[in-house]
Write a protein that holds these residues in place. Structure first.
Motif, PDB file in Angstrom:
ATOM      1  N   LEU A 419       0.880  -1.177   0.000  1.00 16.16           N
ATOM      2  CA  LEU A 419       0.000   0.000   0.000  1.00 16.16           C
ATOM      3  C   LEU A 419       0.911   1.218   0.000  1.00 16.16           C
ATOM      4  O   LEU A 419       1.846   1.292   0.801  1.00 16.16           O
ATOM      5  CB  LEU A 419      -0.900  -0.034   1.224  1.00 16.16           C
ATOM      6  CG  LEU A 419      -1.884   1.113   1.430  1.00 16.16           C
ATOM      7  CD1 LEU A 419      -3.139   0.607   2.145  1.00 16.16           C
ATOM      8  CD2 LEU A 419      -1.263   2.234   2.267  1.00 16.16           C
ATOM      9  N   THR A 420       0.637   2.161  -0.880  1.00 15.93           N
ATOM     10  CA  THR A 420       1.548   3.295  -1.062  1.00 15.93           C
ATOM     11  C   THR A 420       0.826   4.624  -0.894  1.00 15.93           C
ATOM     12  O   THR A 420      -0.257   4.832  -1.455  1.00 15.93           O
ATOM     13  CB  THR A 420       2.204   3.250  -2.455  1.00 15.93           C
ATOM     14  OG1 THR A 420       2.886   2.004  -2.610  1.00 15.93           O
ATOM     15  CG2 THR A 420       3.186   4.390  -2.624  1.00 15.93           C
ATOM     16  N   LEU A 421       1.440   5.521  -0.127  1.00 20.55           N
ATOM     17  CA  LEU A 421       0.949   6.894   0.001  1.00 20.55           C
ATOM     18  C   LEU A 421       1.444   7.682  -1.206  1.00 20.55           C
ATOM     19  O   LEU A 421       2.645   7.730  -1.476  1.00 20.55           O
ATOM     20  CB  LEU A 421       1.468   7.526   1.287  1.00 20.55           C
ATOM     21  CG  LEU A 421       1.042   6.844   2.593  1.00 20.55           C
ATOM     22  CD1 LEU A 421       1.711   7.519   3.777  1.00 20.55           C
ATOM     23  CD2 LEU A 421      -0.463   6.860   2.747  1.00 20.55           C
ATOM     24  N   CYS A 422       0.518   8.283  -1.935  1.00 16.85           N
ATOM     25  CA  CYS A 422       0.862   8.936  -3.202  1.00 16.85           C
ATOM     26  C   CYS A 422       1.435  10.333  -2.966  1.00 16.85           C
ATOM     27  O   CYS A 422       1.012  11.061  -2.069  1.00 16.85           O
ATOM     28  CB  CYS A 422      -0.371   9.032  -4.097  1.00 16.85           C
ATOM     29  SG  CYS A 422      -1.114   7.425  -4.445  1.00 16.85           S
ATOM     30  N   LYS A 423       2.369  10.689  -3.797  1.00 17.76           N
ATOM     31  CA  LYS A 423       2.976  12.020  -3.747  1.00 17.76           C
ATOM     32  C   LYS A 423       2.117  12.976  -4.566  1.00 17.76           C
ATOM     33  O   LYS A 423       1.997  12.833  -5.774  1.00 17.76           O
ATOM     34  CB  LYS A 423       4.399  11.963  -4.298  1.00 17.76           C
ATOM     35  CG  LYS A 423       5.159  13.270  -4.182  1.00 17.76           C
ATOM     36  CD  LYS A 423       6.592  13.085  -4.648  1.00 17.76           C
ATOM     37  CE  LYS A 423       7.388  14.368  -4.493  1.00 17.76           C
ATOM     38  NZ  LYS A 423       8.790  14.207  -4.914  1.00 17.76           N
ATOM     39  N   LEU A 424       1.527  13.945  -3.903  1.00 18.58           N
ATOM     40  CA  LEU A 424       0.615  14.877  -4.569  1.00 18.58           C
ATOM     41  C   LEU A 424       1.194  16.279  -4.714  1.00 18.58           C
ATOM     42  O   LEU A 424       0.687  17.070  -5.503  1.00 18.58           O
ATOM     43  CB  LEU A 424      -0.709  14.956  -3.796  1.00 18.58           C
ATOM     44  CG  LEU A 424      -1.464  13.640  -3.599  1.00 18.58           C
ATOM     45  CD1 LEU A 424      -2.755  13.892  -2.846  1.00 18.58           C
ATOM     46  CD2 LEU A 424      -1.738  12.956  -4.916  1.00 18.58           C
ATOM     47  N   VAL A 425       2.220  16.572  -3.950  1.00 18.63           N
ATOM     48  CA  VAL A 425       2.825  17.901  -3.987  1.00 18.63           C
ATOM     49  C   VAL A 425       4.296  17.745  -4.360  1.00 18.63           C
ATOM     50  O   VAL A 425       5.021  16.985  -3.703  1.00 18.63           O
ATOM     51  CB  VAL A 425       2.716  18.606  -2.621  1.00 18.63           C
ATOM     52  CG1 VAL A 425       3.332  19.994  -2.685  1.00 18.63           C
ATOM     53  CG2 VAL A 425       1.260  18.687  -2.193  1.00 18.63           C
ATOM     54  N   PRO A 426       4.757  18.404  -5.416  1.00 17.22           N
ATOM     55  CA  PRO A 426       6.163  18.268  -5.825  1.00 17.22           C
ATOM     56  C   PRO A 426       7.105  18.886  -4.798  1.00 17.22           C
ATOM     57  O   PRO A 426       6.720  19.747  -4.010  1.00 17.22           O
ATOM     58  CB  PRO A 426       6.220  19.008  -7.162  1.00 17.22           C
ATOM     59  CG  PRO A 426       5.093  19.982  -7.092  1.00 17.22           C
ATOM     60  CD  PRO A 426       4.019  19.313  -6.300  1.00 17.22           C
ATOM     61  N   ASP A 427       8.343  18.425  -4.835  1.00 16.20           N
ATOM     62  CA  ASP A 427       9.355  18.989  -3.946  1.00 16.20           C
ATOM     63  C   ASP A 427       9.639  20.435  -4.329  1.00 16.20           C
ATOM     64  O   ASP A 427       9.395  20.853  -5.461  1.00 16.20           O
ATOM     65  CB  ASP A 427      10.653  18.192  -4.038  1.00 16.20           C
ATOM     66  CG  ASP A 427      10.460  16.756  -3.566  1.00 16.20           C
ATOM     67  OD1 ASP A 427       9.610  16.547  -2.690  1.00 16.20           O
ATOM     68  OD2 ASP A 427      11.150  15.858  -4.093  1.00 16.20           O
ATOM     69  N   VAL A 428      10.189  21.186  -3.392  1.00 13.31           N
ATOM     70  CA  VAL A 428      10.541  22.586  -3.657  1.00 13.31           C
ATOM     71  C   VAL A 428      11.550  22.667  -4.789  1.00 13.31           C
ATOM     72  O   VAL A 428      11.473  23.527  -5.665  1.00 13.31           O
ATOM     73  CB  VAL A 428      11.108  23.244  -2.379  1.00 13.31           C
ATOM     74  CG1 VAL A 428      11.581  24.666  -2.685  1.00 13.31           C
ATOM     75  CG2 VAL A 428      10.068  23.243  -1.277  1.00 13.31           C
ATOM     76  N   ASP A 429      12.502  21.737  -4.814  1.00 10.98           N
ATOM     77  CA  ASP A 429      13.513  21.733  -5.872  1.00 10.98           C
ATOM     78  C   ASP A 429      12.875  21.517  -7.241  1.00 10.98           C
ATOM     79  O   ASP A 429      13.266  22.136  -8.231  1.00 10.98           O
ATOM     80  CB  ASP A 429      14.554  20.644  -5.606  1.00 10.98           C
ATOM     81  CG  ASP A 429      15.389  20.941  -4.370  1.00 10.98           C
ATOM     82  OD1 ASP A 429      15.420  22.116  -3.968  1.00 10.98           O
ATOM     83  OD2 ASP A 429      15.999  20.004  -3.819  1.00 10.98           O
ATOM     84  N   SER A 430      11.880  20.617  -7.286  1.00 12.02           N
ATOM     85  CA  SER A 430      11.196  20.349  -8.552  1.00 12.02           C
ATOM     86  C   SER A 430      10.456  21.577  -9.048  1.00 12.02           C
ATOM     87  O   SER A 430      10.462  21.892 -10.240  1.00 12.02           O
ATOM     88  CB  SER A 430      10.220  19.171  -8.374  1.00 12.02           C
ATOM     89  OG  SER A 430      10.909  18.006  -7.983  1.00 12.02           O
ATOM     90  N   LEU A 431       9.815  22.289  -8.126  1.00 11.14           N
ATOM     91  CA  LEU A 431       9.103  23.512  -8.502  1.00 11.14           C
ATOM     92  C   LEU A 431      10.081  24.558  -9.028  1.00 11.14           C
ATOM     93  O   LEU A 431       9.797  25.265  -9.995  1.00 11.14           O
ATOM     94  CB  LEU A 431       8.345  24.062  -7.285  1.00 11.14           C
ATOM     95  CG  LEU A 431       7.129  23.261  -6.823  1.00 11.14           C
ATOM     96  CD1 LEU A 431       6.593  23.825  -5.519  1.00 11.14           C
ATOM     97  CD2 LEU A 431       6.040  23.254  -7.885  1.00 11.14           C
ATOM     98  N   TYR A 432      11.254  24.649  -8.380  1.00 12.00           N
ATOM     99  CA  TYR A 432      12.256  25.618  -8.811  1.00 12.00           C
ATOM    100  C   TYR A 432      12.759  25.279 -10.208  1.00 12.00           C
ATOM    101  O   TYR A 432      12.885  26.163 -11.066  1.00 12.00           O
ATOM    102  CB  TYR A 432      13.416  25.648  -7.817  1.00 12.00           C
ATOM    103  CG  TYR A 432      14.557  26.551  -8.237  1.00 12.00           C
ATOM    104  CD1 TYR A 432      14.453  27.931  -8.090  1.00 12.00           C
ATOM    105  CD2 TYR A 432      15.722  26.020  -8.783  1.00 12.00           C
ATOM    106  CE1 TYR A 432      15.489  28.762  -8.481  1.00 12.00           C
ATOM    107  CE2 TYR A 432      16.763  26.849  -9.172  1.00 12.00           C
ATOM    108  CZ  TYR A 432      16.640  28.213  -9.024  1.00 12.00           C
ATOM    109  OH  TYR A 432      17.656  29.034  -9.417  1.00 12.00           O
TER     110      TYR A 432
END
Length: 443
Positions: A419-432
């Protein structure tokens, strides 16, 4: 000749392997080895044979056994080479899959931009027509008021004219008396019958006009209110439809300290599976046949929150929330058994909503891979979504009083199922990095 137990990269042969022997003598009788027992997978001396312990067993010459072992190792070597080749294919396919994923994401981005652009154009088109209608209403209302002003001005002129005519009649009447005066007056009235009738009609019209003047001066705003209400409905419906749970999306992780049962989590604390070889921890009932439970590291005491869980290929799981009281007594109660836990549960291909030991069947015809959970703490709303279809699976209405914790449990006893918790918010580095890419593209 000496044989040792073959072991190669974890592969095992279907027939018994020779027992390791580091000398050419029997370890029991200290006599030279003569033959190999295929039944016991052991090398034998003459003493071993005469004792009768291997009567009826399969025997083979060392030469034949050696040949078979060489053939087995050869087969395993070929299998290994094939595996290595497949591994290179996997890398190639993985690269293709990543490229395809990037392409799909980019295409989805284009589609979303197009749809939001269309939505903006529809709203702008609707806005322009609304203001055109408002302008038409303005012109209509002002024209009506101008018409009233013009009518009032004409009435004022008519009043002056009528007063002048009356003064003239009075003046003429002063010079007439007796029968001749009456005769002259009759003649005058006859001669001016149509004109007098016009006076009377004008007076009546003006009287009616001024009686309703205040009423006509009051601007009728029903159409304006109707227009405003229509736009208000658009705004309300837009808020209702456009307010998607993902606006409140956040990344959550597992709390390792809350782990119970025979479970383990990944290093990044987002994947949960059965720890088949791990010692069993303090165990909560959680749900029928469940392996264990775990809470999220995050808790909520206000606001709106949304997270997603991937339940792909799992045949049994429990996902929901619990409050502070359940956390304190988690070893005493199963999930959904009391008033302090609210969960959705999959068991034997049936989906249930469970709370306070009450079970409600959730009718969801399609299999889904992702489960979305939306929590509005202030409104006391807990809603479960099928992310694949976007439909609502179930909604709990609760007056939350203490901190709320996401909770998870699985029924699978295989470490391959997770069972996996999904990543819904990108990392700060990814946004940059994305922002930098957009700047470069713009330049």
């Amino acid at each position: 000749m000496v044989f040792t137990k073959p072991f190669f990269m974890g592969f095992r042969s279907s027939s018994p392997d020779p027992i390791p022997c580091r000398s050419g003598s029997c370890q029991t009788h200290q006599r030279p080895l003569m033959i190999y027992c295929t039944s016991c997978a052991d090398s034998l001396c003459d003493e071993c044979l005469t004792k009768g312990g291997h009567r009826g067993h399969g025997l083979a010459r060392f030469k034949d056994v050696l040949q078979k072992q060489i053939e087995a190792v050869t087969r395993r070597s070929k299998h290994l080479m094939s595996s290595l080749k497949k591994q290179s294919d996997v890398k190639t396919n993985m690269a293709k899959a990543k490229a395809h994923a990037e392409e799909m994401i980019e295409q989805t981005k284009v589609n979303l931009e197009k749809q939001y652009q269309e939505l903006q154009e529809l709203m702008e088109h609707n806005r322009q027509h609304a203001f055109r209608l408002l302008l038409a209403q303005k012109e209509s209302l002002l024209l009506g008021l101008d018409t009233l002003a013009l009518q009032d001005e004409q009435n004022q002129q008519m009043i002056v004219y009528i007063e002048q005519e009356l003064q003239q009649l009075k003046k003429n009447a002063c010079y007439l008396d007796g029968d001749s005066a009456a005769a002259l007056l009759n003649v005058f009235l006859l001669q001016n019958k149509s004109r007098s009738f016009c006076f009377l009609t004008s007076v009546k019209t003006m009287e009616d006009f001024y009686k309703s003047f205040k009423k006509q001066m009051c601007v009728n705003n029903k159409r304006l209110k109707g227009l405003e209400n229509s736009v208000t409905q658009i705004v309300q419906k837009s808020k209702e439809f456009l307010t998607r749970p993902w606006e409140f999306a956040e990344n959550i992780t597992f709390d390792e300290m809350s782990l119970t049962g025979n479970l383990k989590i990944s290093v990044d604390k987002t994947t949960l599976c059965c720890a088949t070889s791990a010692p069993q921890k303090e165990y909560t009932k959680c749900s029928k046949d469940a392996v264990g439970t775990i809470l999220a590291a995050q808790s909520f005491t206000a606001g709106c929150h949304y997270w997603e869980v991937e339940v792909k290929d799992l045949t049994g799981w429990t996902v929901g929330v619990v409050d502070q009281d359940w956390k304190k007594r988690r070893l005493e109660k199963s999930l959904g058994e009391d008033k302090t836990s609210w969960v959705l549960q999959l068991d034997d291909n049936m989906l249930f909503a469970v709370h306070n030991d009450e079970i409600e069947i959730v009718r969801e015809p399609d299999h889904f891979e992702r489960l979305g959970i939306f929590l509005d703490f202030s409104k006391g709303l807990l809603r479960f979504f099928s992310v694949d279809t976007g439909c609502v699976l179930h909604t709990f209405f609760v007056k939350f009083k203490t901190a709320i914790y996401p909770v998870f449990s699985i029924k699978e006893k295989s470490s391959a199922m997770s069972l996996t918790l999904c990543k819904l918010v990108p990392d700060v580095d990814s946004l940059y990095e994305e922002a930098q890419d957009e700047v470069v593209t713009a330049v």
